[in-house]
Write a protein that holds these residues in place. Sequence first.
Motif, PDB file in Angstrom:
ATOM      1  N   LEU A  87     -18.321  29.955  -3.744  1.00  0.00           N
ATOM      2  CA  LEU A  87     -17.667  28.890  -2.976  1.00  0.00           C
ATOM      3  C   LEU A  87     -17.980  29.071  -1.489  1.00  0.00           C
ATOM      4  N   PRO A  88     -18.899  28.271  -0.942  1.00  0.00           N
ATOM      5  CA  PRO A  88     -19.108  28.343   0.500  1.00  0.00           C
ATOM      6  C   PRO A  88     -17.888  27.774   1.240  1.00  0.00           C
ATOM      7  N   ALA A  89     -17.307  28.592   2.124  1.00  0.00           N
ATOM      8  CA  ALA A  89     -16.077  28.184   2.835  1.00  0.00           C
ATOM      9  C   ALA A  89     -16.176  28.487   4.328  1.00  0.00           C
ATOM     10  N   ALA A  90     -17.427  28.642   4.803  1.00  0.00           N
ATOM     11  CA  ALA A  90     -17.625  29.114   6.174  1.00  0.00           C
ATOM     12  C   ALA A  90     -18.044  28.000   7.135  1.00  0.00           C
ATOM     13  N   GLY A  91     -17.701  26.770   6.808  1.00  0.00           N
ATOM     14  CA  GLY A  91     -18.051  25.650   7.695  1.00  0.00           C
ATOM     15  C   GLY A  91     -17.054  25.504   8.830  1.00  0.00           C
ATOM     16  N   SER A  92     -17.318  24.500   9.683  1.00  0.00           N
ATOM     17  CA  SER A  92     -16.434  24.260  10.833  1.00  0.00           C
ATOM     18  C   SER A  92     -15.599  23.008  10.671  1.00  0.00           C
ATOM     19  N   GLY A  93     -15.999  22.133   9.747  1.00  0.00           N
ATOM     20  CA  GLY A  93     -15.241  20.900   9.550  1.00  0.00           C
ATOM     21  C   GLY A  93     -15.326  19.948  10.734  1.00  0.00           C
ATOM     22  N   LYS A  94     -16.488  19.857  11.339  1.00  0.00           N
ATOM     23  CA  LYS A  94     -16.633  19.007  12.546  1.00  0.00           C
ATOM     24  C   LYS A  94     -16.257  17.564  12.273  1.00  0.00           C
ATOM     25  N   ARG A  95     -16.721  17.016  11.142  1.00  0.00           N
ATOM     26  CA  ARG A  95     -16.460  15.588  10.873  1.00  0.00           C
ATOM     27  C   ARG A  95     -14.991  15.314  10.594  1.00  0.00           C
ATOM     28  N   MET A  96     -14.243  16.328  10.221  1.00  0.00           N
ATOM     29  CA  MET A  96     -12.801  16.165  10.005  1.00  0.00           C
ATOM     30  C   MET A  96     -12.082  16.083  11.348  1.00  0.00           C
ATOM     31  N   GLY A 106     -20.429  34.146   5.956  1.00  0.00           N
ATOM     32  CA  GLY A 106     -21.233  32.935   5.818  1.00  0.00           C
ATOM     33  C   GLY A 106     -22.316  32.915   6.883  1.00  0.00           C
ATOM     34  N   GLY A 107     -23.173  31.898   6.836  1.00  0.00           N
ATOM     35  CA  GLY A 107     -24.257  31.794   7.818  1.00  0.00           C
ATOM     36  C   GLY A 107     -24.167  30.488   8.580  1.00  0.00           C
ATOM     37  N   ALA A 108     -25.217  30.226   9.377  1.00  0.00           N
ATOM     38  CA  ALA A 108     -25.227  29.036  10.238  1.00  0.00           C
ATOM     39  C   ALA A 108     -25.246  27.753   9.417  1.00  0.00           C
ATOM     40  N   ASP A 152     -18.679  23.431  -3.541  1.00  0.00           N
ATOM     41  CA  ASP A 152     -18.102  23.294  -2.199  1.00  0.00           C
ATOM     42  C   ASP A 152     -16.611  23.606  -2.244  1.00  0.00           C
ATOM     43  N   ALA A 153     -16.183  24.515  -1.368  1.00  0.00           N
ATOM     44  CA  ALA A 153     -14.742  24.798  -1.288  1.00  0.00           C
ATOM     45  C   ALA A 153     -13.963  23.543  -0.897  1.00  0.00           C
ATOM     46  N   ALA A 154     -14.656  22.566  -0.334  1.00  0.00           N
ATOM     47  CA  ALA A 154     -14.005  21.338   0.130  1.00  0.00           C
ATOM     48  C   ALA A 154     -13.868  20.277  -0.974  1.00  0.00           C
ATOM     49  N   ARG A 155     -14.152  20.638  -2.247  1.00  0.00           N
ATOM     50  CA  ARG A 155     -13.970  19.691  -3.368  1.00  0.00           C
ATOM     51  C   ARG A 155     -12.901  20.245  -4.319  1.00  0.00           C
ATOM     52  N   VAL A 205     -14.124  14.175  -5.053  1.00  0.00           N
ATOM     53  CA  VAL A 205     -14.560  13.862  -3.686  1.00  0.00           C
ATOM     54  C   VAL A 205     -14.521  15.111  -2.813  1.00  0.00           C
ATOM     55  N   LYS A 206     -15.380  15.094  -1.801  1.00  0.00           N
ATOM     56  CA  LYS A 206     -15.380  16.185  -0.825  1.00  0.00           C
ATOM     57  C   LYS A 206     -14.493  15.785   0.340  1.00  0.00           C
ATOM     58  N   MET A 207     -13.624  16.663   0.748  1.00  0.00           N
ATOM     59  CA  MET A 207     -12.779  16.397   1.904  1.00  0.00           C
ATOM     60  C   MET A 207     -13.647  16.541   3.162  1.00  0.00           C
TER      61      MET A 207
END
Length: 230
Positions: free
Chosen positions: A7-16, A79-81, A104-107, A207-209
């Motif tokens: 589960l990749p969970a290392a994003g920033s959530g910019k679009r949120m 996580g990475g870039a 995706d951790a966001a689903r 759906v992806k959040m």
Amino acid sequence: MQYEVVLPAAGSGKRMGAGQNKLFLNLLGKPILIHTLEVFEQDSKCTGIWLAVKPEERSYIQAMLEKYRILKVKGLPDGGAERQHSVHSCMKEMEQVDIVLVHDAARPFISHDIIANLVQSAHKYGAAIAGVRAKDTMKKVRDGVIEETVDRDSLWMIQTPQAFQFDLIVEAEDVAEKVGFLGTDEAMLVERLGHAVHIVESSYENVKMTTKEDLVFGEAILRKRALDAK
Ligand code: CTP
Ligand code: MG
């Protein structure tokens, strides 16, 4: 048939636009990340969870795992870039298993039935990914003008989970890293090897959040499920 999940969970959530990792936002009082983790915690076929995290968020996430009694997490590597790097850093820590799922951790709304279909298909064919049929009329546009209407019957909107035989996804990721290829999903890395990737029909609920309005859809899905369960 058993599997382990990355589960990749290392994003920033910019679009949120929440000013923090969107996975920490609540849906009906529980973080998105926990909703997703609980799907796998409660699936008896899942024998291990690998979570790619930002180093500065690791202790916060570990506290969340304790609070919500998520026991199957085997590792939380950095996580990475890019998402692909985050997935790869989990794969590098995993021991050999038969089937790996990347999700995706966001689903948070993926069902055990779809997961089981994916695992079975990946076991048989090597690679299988979740998708749904395109609902709208699809057109190819250049400079604001329609070039053509694309045959919708051949178009699928791709989601995660994406399921693979362990050796195949390891090879695909290693090759991609070596040549510096960045894909938007794991299937692209496997497609590059010339290996067939099968599709498993998924659900529009998966759906992806991603943006603020997805949180409204997400809470609506949870309310509907709570009603259906009564
Ligand atoms: N992800 C990750 N590492 C990255 C980028 C994304 O582990 N470098 C994860 C996210 O945490 C998310 C999943 O990959 O669970 C899907 O990515 P996406 O929906 O794009 O999330 P974010 O990258 O966080 O959001 P945004 O693109 O809006 O910044
Ligand atoms: Mg992103």
